[in-house]
Write a protein that holds these residues in place. Structure first.
Motif, PDB file in Angstrom:
ATOM      1  N   LEU A  33      -9.057  29.370  34.558  1.00 33.87           N
ATOM      2  CA  LEU A  33      -9.264  28.456  35.679  1.00 33.87           C
ATOM      3  C   LEU A  33      -8.317  27.254  35.642  1.00 33.87           C
ATOM      4  CD1 LEU A  33     -13.185  28.420  35.808  1.00 33.87           C
ATOM      5  CD2 LEU A  33     -11.612  29.710  37.270  1.00 33.87           C
ATOM      6  N   TYR A  34      -8.259  26.558  34.522  1.00 28.73           N
ATOM      7  CA  TYR A  34      -7.407  25.362  34.463  1.00 28.73           C
ATOM      8  C   TYR A  34      -7.161  24.992  33.002  1.00 28.73           C
ATOM      9  CZ  TYR A  34     -11.886  22.972  33.710  1.00 28.73           C
ATOM     10  OH  TYR A  34     -13.116  22.590  33.225  1.00 28.73           O
ATOM     11  N   GLU A  35      -6.254  24.016  32.777  1.00 28.43           N
ATOM     12  CA  GLU A  35      -5.946  23.548  31.437  1.00 28.43           C
ATOM     13  C   GLU A  35      -6.415  22.110  31.258  1.00 28.43           C
ATOM     14  OE1 GLU A  35      -1.736  24.137  30.986  1.00 28.43           O
ATOM     15  OE2 GLU A  35      -2.024  26.197  30.253  1.00 28.43           O
ATOM     16  N   GLU A  36      -6.691  21.752  29.997  1.00 32.25           N
ATOM     17  CA  GLU A  36      -7.167  20.405  29.672  1.00 32.25           C
ATOM     18  C   GLU A  36      -6.184  19.704  28.728  1.00 32.25           C
ATOM     19  OE1 GLU A  36     -11.905  20.515  29.500  1.00 32.25           O
ATOM     20  OE2 GLU A  36     -10.977  21.838  28.031  1.00 32.25           O
ATOM     21  N   LEU A  37      -6.123  18.397  28.846  1.00 28.80           N
ATOM     22  CA  LEU A  37      -5.214  17.607  28.034  1.00 28.80           C
ATOM     23  C   LEU A  37      -5.789  17.398  26.631  1.00 28.80           C
ATOM     24  CD1 LEU A  37      -2.608  15.832  28.071  1.00 28.80           C
ATOM     25  CD2 LEU A  37      -4.106  13.899  28.619  1.00 28.80           C
ATOM     26  N   PRO A  38      -5.014  17.711  25.560  1.00 31.37           N
ATOM     27  CA  PRO A  38      -5.493  17.431  24.197  1.00 31.37           C
ATOM     28  C   PRO A  38      -5.283  15.960  23.835  1.00 31.37           C
ATOM     29  CG  PRO A  38      -3.365  18.519  24.103  1.00 31.37           C
ATOM     30  CD  PRO A  38      -3.739  18.448  25.564  1.00 31.37           C
ATOM     31  N   VAL A  39      -6.260  15.400  23.127  1.00 36.83           N
ATOM     32  CA  VAL A  39      -6.158  14.009  22.676  1.00 36.83           C
ATOM     33  C   VAL A  39      -6.541  13.940  21.204  1.00 36.83           C
ATOM     34  CG1 VAL A  39      -6.670  13.032  24.950  1.00 36.83           C
ATOM     35  CG2 VAL A  39      -8.549  13.458  23.339  1.00 36.83           C
ATOM     36  N   VAL A  40      -6.031  12.922  20.511  1.00 35.23           N
ATOM     37  CA  VAL A  40      -6.438  12.662  19.144  1.00 35.23           C
ATOM     38  C   VAL A  40      -7.486  11.551  19.193  1.00 35.23           C
ATOM     39  CG1 VAL A  40      -4.503  11.050  18.782  1.00 35.23           C
ATOM     40  CG2 VAL A  40      -5.693  12.045  16.802  1.00 35.23           C
ATOM     41  N   VAL A  41      -8.560  11.734  18.450  1.00 35.51           N
ATOM     42  CA  VAL A  41      -9.695  10.800  18.464  1.00 35.51           C
ATOM     43  C   VAL A  41      -9.768  10.088  17.118  1.00 35.51           C
ATOM     44  CG1 VAL A  41     -12.146  10.533  18.964  1.00 35.51           C
ATOM     45  CG2 VAL A  41     -10.895  12.466  19.938  1.00 35.51           C
ATOM     46  N   ALA A  42      -9.979   8.786  17.173  1.00 37.87           N
ATOM     47  CA  ALA A  42     -10.020   7.974  15.954  1.00 37.87           C
ATOM     48  C   ALA A  42     -11.091   6.891  16.106  1.00 37.87           C
ATOM     49  CB  ALA A  42      -8.654   7.330  15.703  1.00 37.87           C
ATOM     50  N   PRO A  43     -11.546   6.322  14.987  1.00 36.50           N
ATOM     51  CA  PRO A  43     -12.496   5.196  15.083  1.00 36.50           C
ATOM     52  C   PRO A  43     -11.850   3.994  15.757  1.00 36.50           C
ATOM     53  CG  PRO A  43     -12.425   6.113  12.853  1.00 36.50           C
ATOM     54  CD  PRO A  43     -11.264   6.696  13.598  1.00 36.50           C
ATOM     55  N   LYS A  44     -12.674   3.186  16.375  1.00 42.98           N
ATOM     56  CA  LYS A  44     -12.169   1.951  17.005  1.00 42.98           C
ATOM     57  C   LYS A  44     -11.467   1.093  15.957  1.00 42.98           C
ATOM     58  CE  LYS A  44     -15.166  -1.159  18.190  1.00 42.98           C
ATOM     59  NZ  LYS A  44     -16.242  -1.867  18.942  1.00 42.98           N
ATOM     60  N   GLY A  45     -10.292   0.554  16.316  1.00 46.87           N
ATOM     61  CA  GLY A  45      -9.507  -0.259  15.401  1.00 46.87           C
ATOM     62  C   GLY A  45      -8.384   0.513  14.730  1.00 46.87           C
ATOM     63  N   HIS A  46      -8.359   1.831  14.903  1.00 50.72           N
ATOM     64  CA  HIS A  46      -7.289   2.631  14.296  1.00 50.72           C
ATOM     65  C   HIS A  46      -5.972   2.320  15.003  1.00 50.72           C
ATOM     66  CE1 HIS A  46      -4.970   6.177  13.034  1.00 50.72           C
ATOM     67  NE2 HIS A  46      -5.835   6.302  12.040  1.00 50.72           N
ATOM     68  N   GLU A  47      -4.867   2.497  14.291  1.00 51.02           N
ATOM     69  CA  GLU A  47      -3.552   2.134  14.820  1.00 51.02           C
ATOM     70  C   GLU A  47      -3.118   2.973  16.014  1.00 51.02           C
ATOM     71  OE1 GLU A  47      -1.062   4.815  11.546  1.00 51.02           O
ATOM     72  OE2 GLU A  47      -0.951   2.633  11.495  1.00 51.02           O
ATOM     73  N   ILE A  48      -3.765   4.091  16.311  1.00 55.76           N
ATOM     74  CA  ILE A  48      -3.359   4.875  17.489  1.00 55.76           C
ATOM     75  C   ILE A  48      -3.539   4.062  18.766  1.00 55.76           C
ATOM     76  CG2 ILE A  48      -3.976   7.054  16.354  1.00 55.76           C
ATOM     77  CD1 ILE A  48      -6.357   7.186  18.389  1.00 55.76           C
ATOM     78  N   GLN A  49      -4.377   3.045  18.710  1.00 55.14           N
ATOM     79  CA  GLN A  49      -4.632   2.231  19.904  1.00 55.14           C
ATOM     80  C   GLN A  49      -3.385   1.514  20.384  1.00 55.14           C
ATOM     81  OE1 GLN A  49      -8.910   0.864  18.129  1.00 55.14           O
ATOM     82  NE2 GLN A  49      -8.161  -0.311  19.841  1.00 55.14           N
ATOM     83  N   ALA A  50      -2.377   1.382  19.519  1.00 57.16           N
ATOM     84  CA  ALA A  50      -1.166   0.644  19.882  1.00 57.16           C
ATOM     85  C   ALA A  50      -0.180   1.503  20.660  1.00 57.16           C
ATOM     86  CB  ALA A  50      -0.496   0.094  18.616  1.00 57.16           C
TER      87      ALA A  50
END
Length: 255
Positions: free
Chosen positions: A75-92
């Protein structure tokens, strides 16, 4: 036309899939046909089809359609994301290359809610469909799109042995077919019934016309037999014998 069924159509879906729009279309088109739904973990998405808990299921692909004896429609494709705790450097960052977080990922085969619990508890990072993360909406987690990972795909699956009109109608709704589409099961049934009725009417008409022609032919033969069955007023159409005054060939007349 309403699909013929005495039970509710049972639909399963994995977390992150939002089937509400299809359920709404179904209710609009078939208000008298009930529909029962349930959300299942990814690990159970095929089991519910095997044991009959669900008639159809929105599943996360890929699945082994041959091994499981399933019909599967992507039917369709979904976007993959990396999940981390709040405050992790991925937020930057706006998005994260897989290589930057690969060492922090952990393996887990359980459901998505439990996986997010582990991320929140500091077990590591997880890569998941963005729709799943949004579905659970954990306030203490953050996520970013991750590159270098194949997108997740969602499809709809049902057992090959089950070709009921009810399921075919639902597949048509999901695929966006209109109520009067010639590919809808109920429309095909109506068309087949109408075609059969036309054939029966045509056969009846042809039989009636043939009977009338036969009767007319018999009447015509009877009329010809009564009027022209004799010739010269004598049966068989033969000519009269010679007059008695004439001798027969080979006889001599008296003097």
């Amino acid at each position: 036309m309403q699909p013929e069924s005495a039970h509710a159509l049972k639909v399963a879906f994995v977390a992150g899939v939002a089937p509400g729009k299809w359920f709404h279309r179904w209710e609009e088109r078939f208000p008298d046909q009930p529909l029962a739904s349930q959300m299942v973990d990814d690990a159970q998405q095929l089991a519910v089809l095997r044991d009959g808990t669900a008639d159809v299921a929105f599943v996360r692909l890929p699945v082994d359609r041959d091994k499981e004896a399933l019909h599967v429609i992507p039917l369709y494709e979904e976007l993959p994301v990396v999940v981390a705790p709040k405050g992790h450097e991925i937020q930057a960052f706006e998005e994260i290359p897989l290589g930057e977080v690969e060492d922090e990922l952990f393996e887990y085969d359980g459901g998505p809610s439990e996986r997010l619990d582990l991320v929140e508890g500091g077990a590591g990072l997880a890569i998941m469909p963005m729709s799943v993360v949004r579905h659970f909406n954990r306030k203490d987690l953050r996520y970013r799109p991750v590159t270098g990972v194949e997108p997740y795909a969602v499809g709809i699956a049902w057992r090959r042995e089950d070709e009921s009109e009810l399921i075919q109608e639902f597949i048509g709704v999901v695929r966006g077919r209109g109520a009067n589409s010639s590919r809808q099961a109920s429309v095909q049934r109506d068309q087949q019934e109408a075609a059969q009725k036309r054939r029966e009417n045509l056969a009846a008409t042809q039989s009636k016309e043939a009977k009338a022609r036969n009767e007319a032919s018999r009447a015509a033969k009877s009329a010809r037999g009564g009027k022209f069955g004799t010739r010269g007023g004598k049966p068989g159409g033969g000519k009269g014998r010679p007059a008695s005054g004439k001798g027969r060939p080979g006889q001599r007349r008296g003097r």
